[in-house]
Design a protein around this motif. Structure first.
Motif, mmCIF file in Angstrom:
data_model
loop_
_atom_site.group_PDB
_atom_site.id
_atom_site.type_symbol
_atom_site.label_atom_id
_atom_site.label_comp_id
_atom_site.label_asym_id
_atom_site.label_seq_id
_atom_site.Cartn_x
_atom_site.Cartn_y
_atom_site.Cartn_z
ATOM 1 N N GLY A 1 1.611 -8.661 -6.561
ATOM 2 C CA GLY A 1 1.000 -8.706 -7.886
ATOM 3 C C GLY A 1 0.305 -7.407 -8.240
ATOM 4 O O GLY A 1 0.601 -6.346 -7.674
ATOM 5 N N THR A 2 -0.650 -7.496 -9.176
ATOM 6 C CA THR A 2 -1.311 -6.283 -9.667
ATOM 7 C C THR A 2 -2.448 -5.885 -8.743
ATOM 8 O O THR A 2 -3.478 -6.558 -8.699
ATOM 9 C CB THR A 2 -1.908 -6.514 -11.062
ATOM 10 O OG1 THR A 2 -0.998 -7.293 -11.808
ATOM 11 C CG2 THR A 2 -2.179 -5.207 -11.762
ATOM 12 N N ILE A 3 -2.257 -4.792 -8.031
ATOM 13 C CA ILE A 3 -3.338 -4.256 -7.207
ATOM 14 C C ILE A 3 -3.581 -2.832 -7.674
ATOM 15 O O ILE A 3 -2.679 -2.001 -7.633
ATOM 16 C CB ILE A 3 -2.977 -4.300 -5.712
ATOM 17 C CG1 ILE A 3 -2.843 -5.764 -5.267
ATOM 18 C CG2 ILE A 3 -4.030 -3.581 -4.877
ATOM 19 C CD1 ILE A 3 -2.387 -5.944 -3.852
ATOM 20 N N GLY A 4 -4.774 -2.565 -8.141
ATOM 21 C CA GLY A 4 -5.056 -1.261 -8.730
ATOM 22 C C GLY A 4 -5.679 -0.287 -7.744
ATOM 23 O O GLY A 4 -6.071 -0.661 -6.634
ATOM 24 N N PHE A 5 -5.742 0.962 -8.156
ATOM 25 C CA PHE A 5 -6.546 2.019 -7.531
ATOM 26 C C PHE A 5 -6.038 2.553 -6.187
ATOM 27 O O PHE A 5 -6.515 3.575 -5.738
ATOM 28 C CB PHE A 5 -8.016 1.586 -7.387
ATOM 29 C CG PHE A 5 -8.650 1.291 -8.713
ATOM 30 C CD1 PHE A 5 -8.952 2.318 -9.590
ATOM 31 C CD2 PHE A 5 -8.890 -0.010 -9.105
ATOM 32 C CE1 PHE A 5 -9.506 2.047 -10.826
ATOM 33 C CE2 PHE A 5 -9.449 -0.284 -10.350
ATOM 34 C CZ PHE A 5 -9.762 0.746 -11.211
ATOM 35 N N VAL A 6 -5.083 1.844 -5.529
ATOM 36 C CA VAL A 6 -4.522 2.414 -4.298
ATOM 37 C C VAL A 6 -3.814 3.722 -4.638
ATOM 38 O O VAL A 6 -3.997 4.748 -3.985
ATOM 39 C CB VAL A 6 -3.529 1.441 -3.619
ATOM 40 C CG1 VAL A 6 -2.949 2.061 -2.360
ATOM 41 C CG2 VAL A 6 -4.206 0.123 -3.304
ATOM 42 N N GLY A 7 -3.010 3.665 -5.717
ATOM 43 C CA GLY A 7 -2.249 4.832 -6.132
ATOM 44 C C GLY A 7 -3.133 5.953 -6.648
ATOM 45 O O GLY A 7 -2.789 7.127 -6.561
ATOM 46 N N LEU A 8 -4.282 5.593 -7.187
ATOM 47 C CA LEU A 8 -5.199 6.616 -7.709
ATOM 48 C C LEU A 8 -5.950 7.306 -6.571
ATOM 49 O O LEU A 8 -6.009 8.531 -6.484
ATOM 50 C CB LEU A 8 -6.203 5.970 -8.664
ATOM 51 C CG LEU A 8 -7.215 6.945 -9.259
ATOM 52 C CD1 LEU A 8 -6.565 7.767 -10.354
ATOM 53 C CD2 LEU A 8 -8.433 6.229 -9.798
ATOM 54 N N MET A 9 -6.524 6.497 -5.670
ATOM 55 C CA MET A 9 -7.422 7.041 -4.639
ATOM 56 C C MET A 9 -6.678 7.779 -3.533
ATOM 57 O O MET A 9 -7.108 8.852 -3.103
ATOM 58 C CB MET A 9 -8.232 5.905 -4.009
ATOM 59 C CG MET A 9 -9.246 5.279 -4.935
ATOM 60 S SD MET A 9 -9.981 3.819 -4.173
ATOM 61 C CE MET A 9 -11.052 4.574 -2.952
ATOM 62 N N GLY B 1 0.823 -1.206 0.000
ATOM 63 C CA GLY B 1 0.000 0.000 0.000
ATOM 64 C C GLY B 1 0.856 1.256 0.000
ATOM 65 O O GLY B 1 0.570 2.217 -0.718
ATOM 66 N N ALA B 2 1.941 1.253 0.787
ATOM 67 C CA ALA B 2 2.825 2.421 0.839
ATOM 68 C C ALA B 2 3.468 2.655 -0.523
ATOM 69 O O ALA B 2 3.527 3.789 -1.010
ATOM 70 C CB ALA B 2 3.892 2.228 1.912
ATOM 71 N N GLY B 3 3.935 1.580 -1.159
ATOM 72 C CA GLY B 3 4.584 1.706 -2.465
ATOM 73 C C GLY B 3 3.632 2.276 -3.508
ATOM 74 O O GLY B 3 3.995 3.177 -4.270
ATOM 75 N N LEU B 4 2.403 1.758 -3.504
ATOM 76 C CA LEU B 4 1.435 2.208 -4.516
ATOM 77 C C LEU B 4 0.945 3.629 -4.237
ATOM 78 O O LEU B 4 0.778 4.432 -5.162
ATOM 79 C CB LEU B 4 0.265 1.231 -4.588
ATOM 80 C CG LEU B 4 0.630 -0.190 -5.054
ATOM 81 C CD1 LEU B 4 -0.566 -1.121 -4.953
ATOM 82 C CD2 LEU B 4 1.174 -0.171 -6.485
ATOM 83 N N GLY B 5 0.715 3.942 -2.974
ATOM 84 C CA GLY B 5 0.285 5.302 -2.615
ATOM 85 C C GLY B 5 1.356 6.322 -2.986
ATOM 86 O O GLY B 5 1.066 7.383 -3.546
ATOM 87 N N LEU B 6 2.613 5.956 -2.698
ATOM 88 C CA LEU B 6 3.742 6.823 -3.048
ATOM 89 C C LEU B 6 3.808 7.022 -4.564
ATOM 90 O O LEU B 6 3.898 8.151 -5.057
ATOM 91 C CB LEU B 6 5.040 6.192 -2.526
ATOM 92 C CG LEU B 6 6.350 6.834 -2.968
ATOM 93 C CD1 LEU B 6 6.475 8.223 -2.361
ATOM 94 C CD2 LEU B 6 7.543 5.975 -2.559
ATOM 95 N N ALA B 7 3.739 5.903 -5.304
ATOM 96 C CA ALA B 7 3.832 5.982 -6.771
ATOM 97 C C ALA B 7 2.705 6.854 -7.332
ATOM 98 O O ALA B 7 2.923 7.673 -8.225
ATOM 99 C CB ALA B 7 3.776 4.583 -7.381
ATOM 100 N N GLY B 8 1.501 6.698 -6.780
ATOM 101 C CA GLY B 8 0.372 7.502 -7.249
ATOM 102 C C GLY B 8 0.628 8.986 -7.051
ATOM 103 O O GLY B 8 0.406 9.801 -7.945
ATOM 104 N N ALA B 9 1.117 9.358 -5.867
ATOM 105 C CA ALA B 9 1.372 10.773 -5.580
ATOM 106 C C ALA B 9 2.440 11.323 -6.522
ATOM 107 O O ALA B 9 2.325 12.460 -7.006
ATOM 108 C CB ALA B 9 1.813 10.939 -4.122
ATOM 109 N N LEU B 10 3.466 10.527 -6.805
ATOM 110 C CA LEU B 10 4.545 11.003 -7.680
ATOM 111 C C LEU B 10 4.044 11.162 -9.120
ATOM 112 O O LEU B 10 4.302 12.176 -9.763
ATOM 113 C CB LEU B 10 5.741 10.044 -7.639
ATOM 114 C CG LEU B 10 6.391 9.830 -6.265
ATOM 115 C CD1 LEU B 10 7.656 9.000 -6.393
ATOM 116 C CD2 LEU B 10 6.720 11.166 -5.601
ATOM 117 N N PHE B 11 3.326 10.165 -9.619
ATOM 118 C CA PHE B 11 2.805 10.261 -10.990
ATOM 119 C C PHE B 11 1.846 11.449 -11.130
ATOM 120 O O PHE B 11 1.912 12.205 -12.089
ATOM 121 C CB PHE B 11 2.071 8.977 -11.380
ATOM 122 C CG PHE B 11 2.974 7.868 -11.859
ATOM 123 C CD1 PHE B 11 3.977 8.119 -12.792
ATOM 124 C CD2 PHE B 11 2.818 6.576 -11.398
ATOM 125 C CE1 PHE B 11 4.801 7.100 -13.248
ATOM 126 C CE2 PHE B 11 3.646 5.545 -11.853
ATOM 127 C CZ PHE B 11 4.638 5.808 -12.775
#
Lengths: 246, 312
Positions: free
Chosen positions: B234-242, B49-59
């Protein structure tokens, strides 16, 4: 030493040159308007001056140094640029946006120091937006937002201020206000160059004018000389007695 | 962030962890289950979750595009495709080669989407989303093709592709967590460049930021965080978006607070989603990726609707 010295600048999008062999210089205290018909290269010229776009030949010197050789951080301390419109989906506050003008001085990592806050405060005062400081830039009118980005540019404390159509989409009162502000900055010692859509605005404080006629032809000189009805009529393709000419 | 908001924020993170430690048919009854099964899983959910949230904020910052996230841009699909090929090639999940390959897959897919979107001329939000969808669809098809031809191993791979947090290897968890921490630290050390990019690359350039350089750098950081997350779950979507959208309401848009808060917020969100998947349909388990898609897809539609009305 001139703040900005342009020699033999040439640029084209396709086979036909848009800007050809353009030369002029600006000194501290100069307020120059850039006039010309649509597509004559006014906005492109400003982007060539800051190196955001690359010229095919010629030289642009900022404070005596070739602009193409100056790294972005240093460039931002020499020249500030205000786009005709800047938008973002994110609700940055007016103060945050103006403080970002300090990027080149504060670096990417450290927090803002007192001097950064003071520079941003002064810039907001100068542009008359202090009361808006905590508002989101997305809640402002077009004119107010334009003032925010002028304030951001002022916070850079650069000697040269370039503005691309700072008065477009604005009503007459805002147009007059922004022109008065730019003239005041010129008197304070900045060199200012602004692309204007309406020649009449140049009467509000400009002392120099650059007239781009399209296809590379241009004339540069004192505002009073450049803004003669004959020259303007020829540049814009209007009859000399047109009521649109100042 | 004010003190009250920080308190709420950390309380939410703690609640998600407690929920995850307690979720399951056995409840609090067995210390063995909690320590040996749920604790590693909770840690895995936090890291992913931390990795995806971080990636979302950066993108979202570097592209000035609130619709971007590693799932939509194809970053996750690129990483997943590379991971699946590594499994079939027999490369160990703990080996550096595996992490390099997954990163290369993520970075390649992201740049492909970006390049495709730029072909249209001016980079628009919609073009980027469309290009990402095209790249994702193609990579997902490749993965499915591989899965159907590699029958004997495809069951565990199938769960990996769906996005789940089962049987996490400690080595992978530690390596991924370190990568995510490092990416977050570098991003935080350049928060002002990210803020300038969020005003657009033209404005950023004139503020003294080199937009081309920062774009590659933040893409690399976001891809590193995404690939580390994909290596675990694996592929978990939308954490980085939301996550960045929710966090921005609390912290404002400046990357200085948004970047670390989005990482923590993503950790809390995915941990809660995984725990919900384990408890609400007990005794059967819903993969965290499916729970996130159930919540995230409507959120994405709402964002599209909002941006079409021009008031993001």
């Amino acid at each position: 030493m001139p703040v900005l010295k342009v020699t033999g600048l040439t640029f084209s999008y396709g086979p036909r040159p848009l800007i050809q062999g353009l030369s002029f210089e600006l000194r501290s205290g100069d307020f120059m308007c850039v006039l010309g018909p649509n597509g004559s290269g006014k906005s492109t010229l400003l982007k060539l001056l800051t190196g955001f776009m690359k010229a095919s030949s010629g030289s642009v010197k900022l404070g005596g140094k070739e602009a193409a050789l100056i790294e972005p951080g240093r460039l931002a301390r020499l020249a500030a640029y205000v786009a005709s419109e800047t938008s973002t989906p994110y609700d940055f506050s007016v103060r945050e946006t103006v403080l970002l003008g300090r990027t080149a001085r504060a670096g990417f990592w450290r927090g803002y120091r007192a001097e950064d806050g003071a520079a941003a405060g002064l810039a907001m005062e100068e542009t008359g937006i202090t009361a808006l400081a905590e508002r989101s830039i997305n809640t402002l009118s077009t004119g107010e937002r334009q003032l925010v980005f002028i304030a951001q540019a002022l916070a850079q404390e650069a000697g040269l201020l370039l503005l691309d159509e700072p008065t477009s989409h604005l009503d007459l009162k805002y147009k007059a206000e922004i022109m008065a502000l730019l003239a005041r900055l010129g008197r304070r010692g900045l060199a200012v160059a602004a692309v204007l859509h309406e020649p009449a605005l140049a009467r509000l404080g400009c002392n120099k004018a650059l007239l781009l006629n399209g296809g590379g032809a241009y004339s540069f000189g004192a505002e009073s000389e450049m803004l003669s009805p004959e020259r303007l009529a020829a540049a814009y393709g209007l009859p000399i007695d047109s009521p649109l000419l100042p | 962030m004010t003190r009250n908001k920080s308190l709420i924020f950390f309380a939410a993170l703690a609640a998600a962890c407690l929920f995850s430690l307690a979720a399951g048919p056995a409840g609090w009854s067995s210390a063995d289950i909690i320590i040996n099964l749920r604790l590693p899983r909770t840690l895995a959910a936090l890291a992913v979750g931390a990795g995806l949230g971080l990636a979302g904020a950066l993108f979202q910052g570097v592209l000035k595009n609130p619709l971007s996230d590693p799932y939509i841009l194809g970053t996750s699909s690129g990483a997943t495709a590379a991971a699946v090929f590594c499994f079939l090639a027999g490369i160990e999940r703990t080996s550096p080669v595996f992490f390099l390959a997954v990163f290369a897959g993520a970075f390649g897919a992201t740049f492909l989407s970006y390049w495709l979107a730029r072909l249209a001329g001016r980079l628009s939000d919609a073009a980027l989303v469309l290009a990402g969808v095209a790249v994702s669809a193609f990579l997902s098809a490749l993965v499915m093709l591989t899965l159907t031809s590699a029958r004997e191993r495809s069951f565990s791979l199938f769960y990996f592709v769906l996005g789940g947090l089962y049987s996490v290897q400690p080595g992978v968890l530690i390596a991924s967590s370190l990568i995510i921490l490092a990416a977050g630290a570098v991003a935080m050390a350049r928060w002002r460049a990210l803020d300038a990019m969020a005003l657009g690359s033209e404005n950023a350039y004139h503020l003294g930021v080199d937009p081309e350089r920062e774009r590659i750098l933040f893409f690399a950081l976001a891809c590193a965080a995404t690939s580390a997350a994909v290596a675990i779950g694996g592929t978990i979507g939308f954490v980085g978006l939301m996550t960045p959208h929710i966090i921005r309401r609390m912290t404002g848009p400046s990357a200085r607070v948004l970047v670390p808060a989005a990482a923590l917020g993503g950790a809390a969100l995915l941990t809660a989603a995984d725990a919900a998947g384990r408890s609400f349909f007990s005794p059967s388990e819903i993969p965290a990726g499916v729970v996130m898609a159930l919540a995230g897809a409507p959120f994405f539609m709402w964002l599209l609707w909002k941006s079409s009305r021009g008031k993001n």
